[in-house]
Design a protein around this motif. Structure first.
Motif: not given
Ligand code: SF4
Lengths: 282, 382
Positions: A77-97
């Motif tokens: 995922f190539h997201t918006t400027h500075g927002r990789a971490i909160p995007f990754a947060t949602g991704l991880k919480l949606a699928n903790t595997d």
């Protein structure tokens, strides 16, 4: 025994072939840039982990380092400027595997994204953050970053930098990261091992990698690519468990590398399950 | 504690709580939020309820992060949402654009208060309607609904999820403080009576998979991270494979897919409602909480012998151009009722093209518009 021209001509397969989107090559990185080395270190660690590659995801922000997500053959995922971490947060919480790796640059993670970084570390979000620190905004042509030393010239600090740079490992440590390390892109073996270690740890792992941007930092600051590498070799000291407060970057004095923090603390998900879910079940 | 996602029964509920219950009934299992009046109660209800049904709640560090987190969660395969009000909505614009270009289903609720800036935090308005359409940079089409009661807030939240899953984009619910904080009867039907739409997953060979190849109805099937498709998602202009391609043709193709999926399905997306409009000489057009003003005004005007009728916009975006154009041929005049200084009013003027006079009954926000103001306008203007 017959001479087989096909075999003779065949180039050996690149060991990371399965992890690279070959159809996206050539990449955009300049020759002499350090990002590619950090990228291949990261891919080697992923490969060496022996974990299911389909369960890895890479998230990037914007910038030269942020292009990494576009070259890795993982869900990326190539997201918006500075927002990789909160995007990754949602991704991880949606699928903790999923093993979620954030791969981005210093400008992206620590200026525009600084707030997200400290909060994800505080929450001990179970992700691995790899920061290529080249002390500059490379993609936009060499502007001052939150990591640029006082002595450096950038296009927006043509007379030198009036601001003090962040000590990134100290920031990560103070925010609550459970794994903190710093290497240069020259220390490939240490770096690869360190990324592997970070991937195997639960919780918020952070690795800073010093890396040259010969085009937009080196050129303006009269540092040839080879000189920078020499500096990485000669003016660095490996000191594991060093006090994070001592980790300001000063190549004159010597830059401290190593693993500084490696500890255990419940992750956001563990705490959420324990504190929120179980209370409901009583 | 209740362990069911669908709390079938009859309740006295605020709009905000009804919204949260609608989201859960629609299958939402991730909420990434940030507190803000008058939307906080949605986050609070979700924090309370998601733990019971295997969902996850997280309070993020700001609204930029809130939208980033729900986009991430959506690509993790989970229906996700956030809720905010004006100041937070402004911060969300950046990643709403990312949601649009990456075609990520999710729901974003704006319980509007009066702006600009901090404005009137505890008092309602409808002043973010144009921001909903144009707030993120670049061209795009969006879907926005506007509920007029807690019961409708419940149903529209389900509808918003269904539309976002079907058309793969962030869907906005443009509510307001008055509907958000008002308590009314809300009936939650049995789970099997609620229609739920979920995104289609890809089929076929994984190695030949193209992330944005058109699927049924032109909408691309969407895999989740971890499914083994090794896909790439970017906010850059991208081709069918999802790969960045920096050229005019690819951009035009991508934009035509992004806007076409809305523009070519207007009949399926647009919802309007009417009240005593069939024989009306004067049409009142409104949406959200101002619908309540407008309904009352129709009856009051008819008592005075003025043949008024009401067209209610249930979806405000995409705008029902055709309906407004047709209406302009049937009536002698129109009145727009909205709690702002004339945002949707401009859209109506655009569609009417001067064929009949159109007047605005609006103010800058903080309270509901009394029906008397609408009747006065009908009496004086026509
Ligand atoms: S501008 Fe600098 S950081 Fe960017 S690719 Fe070129 S050398 Fe690397």
């Amino acid at each position: 025994m017959r001479y087989n021209s096909d075999n003779f001509m065949k180039k050996p397969e690149h060991p990371l072939n399965g992890l690279i989107r070959k159809d996206r090559i050539p990449h955009i990185w300049c020759s002499g840039c350090g990002i590619g080395t950090v990228f291949s270190s990261c891919l080697t660690s992923i490969k060496n982990s022996g974990l299911d590659l389909n369960k890895f995801a890479m998230v990037s922000g914007i910038g030269c380092s942020g292009r990494a997500a576009g070259y890795v053959k993982l869900d990326s995922f190539h997201t918006t400027h500075g927002r990789a971490i909160p995007f990754a947060t949602g991704l991880k919480l949606a699928n903790t595997d999923l093993n979620v790796i954030v791969f981005s640059g210093d400008g992206d993670l620590f200026a525009i994204g600084g707030n997200h970084f400290i909060h994800a570390a505080r929450r001990n979000m179970d992700i691995t953050v790899i920061c290529v620190n080249n002390f500059i905004y490379g993609m936009t042509g060499g502007q001052v970053a939150a990591t640029t030393p006082h002595s450096a010239i950038s296009t927006t600090t043509p007379f030198g930098n009036p601001e003090s740079p962040f000590n990134l490992p100290l920031l990560a440590y103070a925010s609550g990261a459970t794994y903190v390390a710093r290497w240069t892109m020259l220390h490939v073996r240490d770096l690869t091992e360190s990324i592997g270690e970070a991937l195997s740890r639960k919780g918020f792992s952070f690795i800073e990698i010093l890396s040259p941007c010969p085009i937009n930092y080196g050129r303006r600051n009269k540092k040839l690519p080879m000189e920078i590498l020499k500096m990485y070799q000669e003016n660095t000291i490996i000191k594991n468990n060093a006090d994070p407060a001592e980790l300001d970057i000063d190549f004159e004095r010597g830059v401290i590398l190593g693993k500084f923090i490696d500890k255990d603390r419940p992750t956001y998900t563990e705490n959420y399950d324990k504190i929120c879910r179980s209370t409901q079940n009583v | 504690m209740v362990k069911s996602a669908v709390l079938t029964g009859e309740y006295f509920m605020t709009g905000d709580v009804a919204c949260a219950e609608g989201a859960l009934a629609a299958g939402c299992r991730f909420f990434g939020g940030y507190p803000i009046t008058p939307a906080t109660e949605i986050a609070e209800r979700m924090a309370q309820r998601l733990v019971d049904i295997d969902g996850t709640f997280i309070q993020m560090e700001d609204e930029i992060a809130a939208v980033a987190s729900i986009l991430g969660a959506s690509w993790g395969g989970v229906k996700s949402m956030t809720a905010t009000s004006g100041p937070g909505f402004s911060l969300m614009m950046e990643n709403i654009g990312l949601g649009i270009i990456t075609e990520t289903p999710c729901v974003i609720v704006n319980v509007q208060r009066a702006g600009p800036s901090t404005g009137l935090p505890t008092q309602g308005a409808q002043g973010d309607m144009m921001q909903a359409k144009w707030g993120s940079h670049g061209d795009y089409e969006i879907i926005a609904l506007a509920p007029s009661s807690p019961q409708e807030f419940f149903y529209q939240t389900i509808e918003a999820f269904n539309l976002s899953e079907k058309y793969r984009l962030p869907v906005l619910i443009m509510s307001d403080e008055i509907v958000g904080h008002m308590s009314e009867k809300v009936i939650i039907p049995a789970a099997d009576e609620i229609k739920i739409v979920s995104r289609l997953g890809p089929k076929g060979r994984k190695d030949l998979f193209k992330l944005y190849a058109p699927g049924p109805g032109g909408i691309s099937p969407m895999p989740a991270a971890g499914d083994g498709y090794n896909f790439h998602v970017t906010g850059l202009t991208h081709d069918e494979k999802g790969y960045p391609a920096m050229n005019v043709d690819t951009h035009a193709q991508m934009m035509s897919r992004l806007t076409g999926k809305i523009k070519n399905n207007l009949d399926d997306i647009i919802r309007t409602d009417s009240y005593k409009l069939d024989d009306a000489e004067f049409a009142i057009i409104s949406y959200g909480v101002s619908s309540r003003t407008s309904m009352a005004a129709v009856d009051m005007a008819r008592d005075l012998g003025i043949k008024a009728g009401f067209l209610r916009l249930i979806t405000v975006w995409p705008f029902p151009d055709d309906q407004i154009r047709a209406l302009a041929g049937d009536v002698k005049g129109m009145v727009t009722v909205e709690i702002n200084l004339g945002q949707i009013h401009r859209e109506i003027l655009r569609c009417v093209e001067g064929r009949v006079p159109v007047h605005l009954v609006g103010h800058s926000g903080g309270t509901i518009i009394p029906p008397e103001d609408v009747v006065k306008m009908l009496k004086e203007a026509f």
